[in-house]
Design a protein around this motif. Sequence first.
Motif, PDB file in Angstrom:
ATOM      1  N   ARG B 175      -8.491 -43.926  67.158  1.00  0.00           N
ATOM      2  CA  ARG B 175      -9.539 -44.897  67.484  1.00  0.00           C
ATOM      3  C   ARG B 175     -10.535 -44.322  68.483  1.00  0.00           C
ATOM      4  O   ARG B 175     -10.139 -43.678  69.459  1.00  0.00           O
ATOM      5  CB  ARG B 175      -8.870 -46.142  68.075  1.00  0.00           C
ATOM      6  CG  ARG B 175      -9.837 -47.255  68.401  1.00  0.00           C
ATOM      7  CD  ARG B 175      -9.098 -48.534  68.767  1.00  0.00           C
ATOM      8  NE  ARG B 175     -10.058 -49.588  69.098  1.00  0.00           N
ATOM      9  CZ  ARG B 175      -9.725 -50.848  69.331  1.00  0.00           C
ATOM     10  NH1 ARG B 175      -8.463 -51.220  69.267  1.00  0.00           N
ATOM     11  NH2 ARG B 175     -10.655 -51.742  69.626  1.00  0.00           N
ATOM     12  N   GLN B 287      -2.876 -50.934  62.728  1.00  0.00           N
ATOM     13  CA  GLN B 287      -3.878 -50.847  63.799  1.00  0.00           C
ATOM     14  C   GLN B 287      -3.501 -51.754  64.977  1.00  0.00           C
ATOM     15  O   GLN B 287      -2.507 -52.476  64.919  1.00  0.00           O
ATOM     16  CB  GLN B 287      -5.260 -51.230  63.249  1.00  0.00           C
ATOM     17  CG  GLN B 287      -5.805 -50.221  62.246  1.00  0.00           C
ATOM     18  CD  GLN B 287      -7.275 -50.458  61.932  1.00  0.00           C
ATOM     19  OE1 GLN B 287      -7.772 -51.583  61.989  1.00  0.00           O
ATOM     20  NE2 GLN B 287      -7.986 -49.389  61.588  1.00  0.00           N
ATOM     21  N   ASP B 288      -4.321 -51.728  66.011  1.00  0.00           N
ATOM     22  CA  ASP B 288      -4.035 -52.527  67.203  1.00  0.00           C
ATOM     23  C   ASP B 288      -3.981 -54.025  66.887  1.00  0.00           C
ATOM     24  O   ASP B 288      -3.186 -54.762  67.457  1.00  0.00           O
ATOM     25  CB  ASP B 288      -5.109 -52.283  68.283  1.00  0.00           C
ATOM     26  CG  ASP B 288      -5.059 -50.851  68.795  1.00  0.00           C
ATOM     27  OD1 ASP B 288      -4.036 -50.181  68.548  1.00  0.00           O
ATOM     28  OD2 ASP B 288      -6.032 -50.399  69.422  1.00  0.00           O
ATOM     29  N   VAL B 289      -4.863 -54.479  65.997  1.00  0.00           N
ATOM     30  CA  VAL B 289      -4.883 -55.893  65.616  1.00  0.00           C
ATOM     31  C   VAL B 289      -4.687 -55.990  64.102  1.00  0.00           C
ATOM     32  O   VAL B 289      -5.517 -55.523  63.331  1.00  0.00           O
ATOM     33  CB  VAL B 289      -6.222 -56.560  66.010  1.00  0.00           C
ATOM     34  CG1 VAL B 289      -6.184 -58.045  65.665  1.00  0.00           C
ATOM     35  CG2 VAL B 289      -6.501 -56.358  67.497  1.00  0.00           C
TER      36      VAL B 289
END
Lengths: 374, 374
Positions: B175, B287-289
Amino acid sequence: MPSGQTSLQDLQTPALLLDEARMTRNIERLAERAKTLGVTLRPHLKTAKSVEIARRLTGGEARPITVSTLAEAEAFHAAGHTDILYAVGIAPQKLARVQALREQGCDLVVILDSPAQAQAVAEAGVPALIEIDSDGHRGGLLPDDPALVEIGRVLHAGDNLRGVMTHAGESYMVRGNAAHADFAERERSAAVRAADALRDAGLPCPVVSVGSTPTAHAARDLSGVTELRAGVYMFFDLVMAGIDVCGMDDIALTVLTTVIGHQPAKGWVMIDAGWMAMSRDRGTAAQDVDLGYGVVCDAEGRVMRDLIVSTANQEHGIVSLRPGAAGPMPDLPLGTHLRILPNHACATAAQHDRYNVLPANGGPMNTWHRFGGW
Amino acid sequence: MPSGQTSLQDLQTPALLLDEARMTRNIERLAERAKTLGVTLRPHLKTAKSVEIARRLTGGEARPITVSTLAEAEAFHAAGHTDILYAVGIAPQKLARVQALREQGCDLVVILDSPAQAQAVAEAGVPALIEIDSDGHRGGLLPDDPALVEIGRVLHAGDNLRGVMTHAGESYMVRGNAAHADFAERERSAAVRAADALRDAGLPCPVVSVGSTPTAHAARDLSGVTELRAGVYMFFDLVMAGIDVCGMDDIALTVLTTVIGHQPAKGWVMIDAGWMAMSRDRGTAAQDVDLGYGVVCDAEGRVMRDLIVSTANQEHGIVSLRPGAAGPMPDLPLGTHLRILPNHACATAAQHDRYNVLPANGGPMNTWHRFGGW
């Protein structure tokens, strides 16, 4: 580009292959069960989307079918099917197309689970089944929901109440015949209780429709049920094999692919079947044995033990040994043809516009068109 | 069925929408970067698969493009494109189609990473780039692999050595601009080292080709590189937004859908966009979210905060609040139109046969054909 009667060797890869003998065996297996259980079989054509396959499922007659889109209803009606259930909750905006098909003589029936839908459907004069929730999977009313009779009355006022239907989608999450039989009984019991609630209120309920591929193969008694629905059973897939509804040698669909490279230090063989050819479906990820993007077979369809498509990019697959499997990697030179068993036949077939059919009698291959869209 | 110049309200759902103004902005953004970096841009058309979009990417001229299938090469050549890179490792069985296109005047170039491929390609008289592995992602040779010069010699004997190429697919896994710039430098450095190795052996290497959407947007210096490739950048998607290559308001593709039901006790709204319309891609899961099967917008495309498609069946999506998000659920009555931002534009677009185009000037919608297959 492949056309009718190409040989397997000459097919451009990736290509979807259909083993007609296996499909016929799967079709006969469920037809036999429905007969034994004393119910009408209403095959779901969302997986196949092919007029040729519909003909084989219904013995060439205009017997009942189920669809998941109005595009399917239109295509199958054009091919002579007249008794069609559209088994996705109806949106008011879709009723004009439903009416158009009905005016052409197609007995197209919709499903719904709310008073707002019932109102729209009643105004359009379209017959409907009320969807019942038998397992918390998705849509539908509980059999004792007071809205059931309310909706029944709205529909019956215009003679549009055909009955009830349910689908135990959660049966895909459990393994083995006994577990599937439990879900079959939940489907039966919920649908029959809902039908009884309607009848107790003085409403008709001629159709009591249940089914999913796992429950259809496991149901022991369908008293009170009039029809059985199932979709993926004609092809089967690794998800169905993983919950013991079929064996790997019942799976009628494979993707033909070609070896295009190697990373020997990593134990990787690259093939030209990526997720565009296999779909992004990872249906075995949550099962006892994770089979990646599919199980590798040789060009004749023999399963190559422990060899899977472990990673997929758009047009690349990476074949490797399953984690924990004993080696060695087989030697698969550049240009080798392989066949991949799919996780989920509905999703894999949807990536292709034709079936390359290996005929039961071993004669030349046929090509059957497959459609998509809405 | 939708046809040209339908209005958004009249579209049958699910339907793929393309915001032309956003696409134009995305196209201009990368064209500007390539100009600044002093390299030729060779857009990858595997995502778009549309002659109309190709025309907008190349300004109507026959500028360089990249493809992922020979079906794309054939379609784009038929539309006037003559400088095409087929960027998937070549299988010998595909060379006849490559030769046929070359004989029609298409400068179609293939890629390879093994002596066996080089032999087959040299015999067919087809020019090739040698694939270099810059990040361990997939195929390609390390820049110092002795096979590189061996392959170079086989190709050069027939004047078929065009150069080298690499793609840092692993850049999708990190990212932020700095991390992507590191991968861009890995691409540049690997490709330039490979080119130098060929040149040191007295071989030509006119083309040094690198790129992926994240690295193309982050590269700071491309000394020694001649061309840049990227694919999803014209549309962008939630995966690209999740690694900060774009914002959600840069995403040019959405799927228009209709509310078809409710399970209020569970906080579920059912829509008619399932995985058949969205694809099975769960690219944000790692992913993070995690955004499920996509982020929900209203009919005008305004993001509805924390509302996602949490579950997808074939023709059903279940919309709910993201885990941990504060409520309440908005009121979304039966028949409401929503738009869903896709995880992965390549996979979602592949589920559709047309783009319903919302024109930049706000005029009537257009329909652009999208093709698939191999």
